[in-house]
Design an enzyme around this catalytic site. Structure first.
Site, PDB file in Angstrom:
ATOM      1  N   MET A  24       0.846  -1.198   0.000  1.00  0.00           N
ATOM      2  CA  MET A  24       0.000   0.000   0.000  1.00  0.00           C
ATOM      3  C   MET A  24       0.881   1.248   0.000  1.00  0.00           C
ATOM      4  SD  MET A  24      -3.436  -0.893   2.082  1.00  0.00           S
ATOM      5  CE  MET A  24      -2.804  -0.695   3.726  1.00  0.00           C
ATOM      6  N   HIS A  28       9.194   0.950   3.287  1.00  0.00           N
ATOM      7  CA  HIS A  28      10.340   0.987   4.192  1.00  0.00           C
ATOM      8  C   HIS A  28      11.217  -0.224   3.915  1.00  0.00           C
ATOM      9  CE1 HIS A  28       8.044  -2.066   6.311  1.00  0.00           C
ATOM     10  NE2 HIS A  28       7.048  -1.209   6.491  1.00  0.00           N
ATOM     11  N   HIS A  31       9.670  -3.602   3.067  1.00  0.00           N
ATOM     12  CA  HIS A  31       9.202  -3.787   1.690  1.00  0.00           C
ATOM     13  C   HIS A  31      10.392  -4.036   0.753  1.00  0.00           C
ATOM     14  CE1 HIS A  31       5.841  -1.242   3.386  1.00  0.00           C
ATOM     15  NE2 HIS A  31       5.155  -2.235   2.840  1.00  0.00           N
ATOM     16  N   LYS A 149       4.936  -9.981   9.289  1.00  0.00           N
ATOM     17  CA  LYS A 149       4.409  -9.141  10.381  1.00  0.00           C
ATOM     18  C   LYS A 149       2.886  -9.196  10.395  1.00  0.00           C
ATOM     19  CE  LYS A 149       4.344  -4.619  10.438  1.00  0.00           C
ATOM     20  NZ  LYS A 149       2.902  -4.333  10.700  1.00  0.00           N
ATOM     21  N   GLN A 153      -3.130 -11.791   8.117  1.00  0.00           N
ATOM     22  CA  GLN A 153      -3.331 -11.511   6.685  1.00  0.00           C
ATOM     23  C   GLN A 153      -2.695 -12.616   5.828  1.00  0.00           C
ATOM     24  OE1 GLN A 153      -2.817  -7.547   4.743  1.00  0.00           O
ATOM     25  NE2 GLN A 153      -0.806  -8.268   4.167  1.00  0.00           N
ATOM     26  N   VAL A 176      11.135  -7.598   9.330  1.00  0.00           N
ATOM     27  CA  VAL A 176      12.363  -6.792   9.436  1.00  0.00           C
ATOM     28  C   VAL A 176      12.171  -5.842  10.620  1.00  0.00           C
ATOM     29  CG1 VAL A 176      13.865  -5.121   8.281  1.00  0.00           C
ATOM     30  CG2 VAL A 176      12.746  -6.932   6.943  1.00  0.00           C
ATOM     31  N   LEU A 184       9.277  -3.109  11.628  1.00  0.00           N
ATOM     32  CA  LEU A 184       9.042  -2.007  10.683  1.00  0.00           C
ATOM     33  C   LEU A 184       7.589  -2.004  10.242  1.00  0.00           C
ATOM     34  CD1 LEU A 184      12.215  -1.785   8.408  1.00  0.00           C
ATOM     35  CD2 LEU A 184      11.780  -0.866  10.694  1.00  0.00           C
ATOM     36  N   SER A 186       4.654   0.879   8.095  1.00  0.00           N
ATOM     37  CA  SER A 186       4.436   2.198   7.484  1.00  0.00           C
ATOM     38  C   SER A 186       3.878   3.177   8.510  1.00  0.00           C
ATOM     39  CB  SER A 186       3.450   2.083   6.323  1.00  0.00           C
ATOM     40  OG  SER A 186       3.901   1.118   5.408  1.00  0.00           O
ATOM     41  N   ARG A 187       3.274   2.647   9.582  1.00  0.00           N
ATOM     42  CA  ARG A 187       2.648   3.527  10.577  1.00  0.00           C
ATOM     43  C   ARG A 187       3.636   4.032  11.627  1.00  0.00           C
ATOM     44  NH1 ARG A 187      -3.154   2.624  10.220  1.00  0.00           N
ATOM     45  NH2 ARG A 187      -3.542   0.839   8.890  1.00  0.00           N
TER      46      ARG A 187
HETATM   47  O1  PAF Z   1      -0.241  -5.545   3.720  1.00  0.00           O
HETATM   48  C1  PAF Z   1      -0.625  -4.655   2.932  1.00  0.00           C
HETATM   49  O2  PAF Z   1       0.109  -3.693   2.662  1.00  0.00           O
HETATM   50  C2  PAF Z   1      -2.017  -4.765   2.321  1.00  0.00           C
HETATM   51  O3  PAF Z   1      -2.923  -5.336   3.209  1.00  0.00           O
HETATM   52  C3  PAF Z   1      -2.037  -5.515   0.965  1.00  0.00           C
HETATM   53  C4  PAF Z   1      -1.645  -6.971   1.124  1.00  0.00           C
HETATM   54  C5  PAF Z   1      -1.096  -4.820  -0.006  1.00  0.00           C
HETATM   55  C6  PAF Z   1      -3.458  -5.479   0.381  1.00  0.00           C
HETATM   56  O4  PAF Z   1      -3.908  -4.165   0.191  1.00  0.00           O
END
Ligand code: PAF
Length: 286
Positions: A24, A28, A31, A149, A153, A176, A184, A186-187
């Site tokens: 999304m 960082h 990713h 992490k 999901q 990581v 790590l 994004s928030r």
């Molecule tokens: O983990 C994420 O960044 C999101 O949930 C994903 C898997 C890209 C789906 O929007």
């Protein structure tokens, strides 16, 4: 044109392999690690950047989510990525809000799902769409990469791929962490200095649980929860031990699970206004 030697990474048949890294944005080093692992295993690497409105329950949370496309492209420039796919909301949902969605079922209603109703349905729906967009035909040629992490999901995506026969191999990539242990996310950029220090209680407690598991000592979840709840500015949502594939309580050892099958400790807490999650495998818990 991709040569035959490179395409052998996929397991042959001359067809180039595709590695997809859905994100999304707000990228960082975690990713970058996903992109690096995808680069090592595939001929073509695609990173998608799409802030998916369907998986946000709260409009404020969606508005606040970091959108840093220029920085993201700079980071990916150093990762050997072939294609960055950054669609608009209209590109992904041309008919407006989708009528047909993927339902996460029971596993989508516990823990993260209980705190964020509808989140996992929205997440699975967009992941299914992204997987379908890139689908090269067989799981031998197609892999998608997700960070460990977001363990619930990842388990749900694995389950969707199994239940709906999606021809893709799902690869989990280890968390990581910063040098001080913070996973790590994004928030993390929204944490003030004191909040960042307080947030370390999550990885500290998980490390203690792991050490206890390795030493064969009782986990003492009550003490672990009390340590998190006692940290100033930290509001514990949950700390649980679960089976990593179903997110239900682990079966007792006498029902077929052995101490060699690791269970997963998962934690979520609000630190100031920022919701953080983390987890660790606990080996040897019978
Ligand atoms: O983990 C994420 O960044 C999101 O949930 C994903 C898997 C890209 C789906 O929007």
């Amino acid at each position: 044109m991709l040569d035959r030697a490179r395409s052998r990474r996929a397991g042959g048949a001359g067809q180039p392999s595709l590695g997809l890294v859905p994100t999304m944005g707000g990228l960082h080093a975690g990713h970058a690690e996903l992109a690096r692992v995808a680069r090592n295993g595939n001929d073509v690497v695609v990173v998608s950047i799409f802030v998916n409105p369907l998986q946000f329950g709260d409009q404020g949370d969606l508005d606040r989510y970091p959108r840093t496309l220029d920085e993201d492209l700079r980071l990916l420039g150093g990762c050997g990525v072939d294609v960055v796919f950054a669609p608009s909301v209209e590109d992904m949902y041309p008919g407006g809000e989708p009528l047909v969605r993927v339902g996460a079922g029971r596993m989508g209603e516990v823990l993260e799902g209980a705190s964020r109703p509808g989140h996992f349905d929205g997440m699975l729906t967009v992941v299914a769409k992204l997987l379908n967009l890139g689908l090269p035909g067989t799981a031998a040629h197609y892999r998608a990469y997700f960070g460990e992490k977001d363990a619930q999901q990842l388990a749900l995506i694995r389950r969707m791929v199994l239940d709906l026969n999606v021809p893709v191999r799902i690869e989990g990539v280890p968390i990581v962490r910063d040098a001080d242990g913070l996973a790590l996310s994004s928030r993390n950029r929204f944490l003030g200095a004191d909040e960042r220090r307080a947030a370390l209680v999550l990885s500290r407690v998980l490390r203690t649980l792991r050490e206890r598991a390795l030493d064969g000592r009782p986990l003492d979840l009550a003490a672990a929860r009390a340590e998190i709840a006692g940290e100033d500015g930290v509001e514990l949502d949950y700390l649980e031990v679960v089976d990593p594939s179903s997110f239900t309580p682990p079966a007792p050892a006498h029902e077929g699970r052995t101490g060699a099958d690791p269970v997963l400790a998962v934690v979520a807490a609000r630190v100031g206004t920022v919701r953080l999650i983390d987890n660790t495998f606990l080996p040897g818990v019978a």
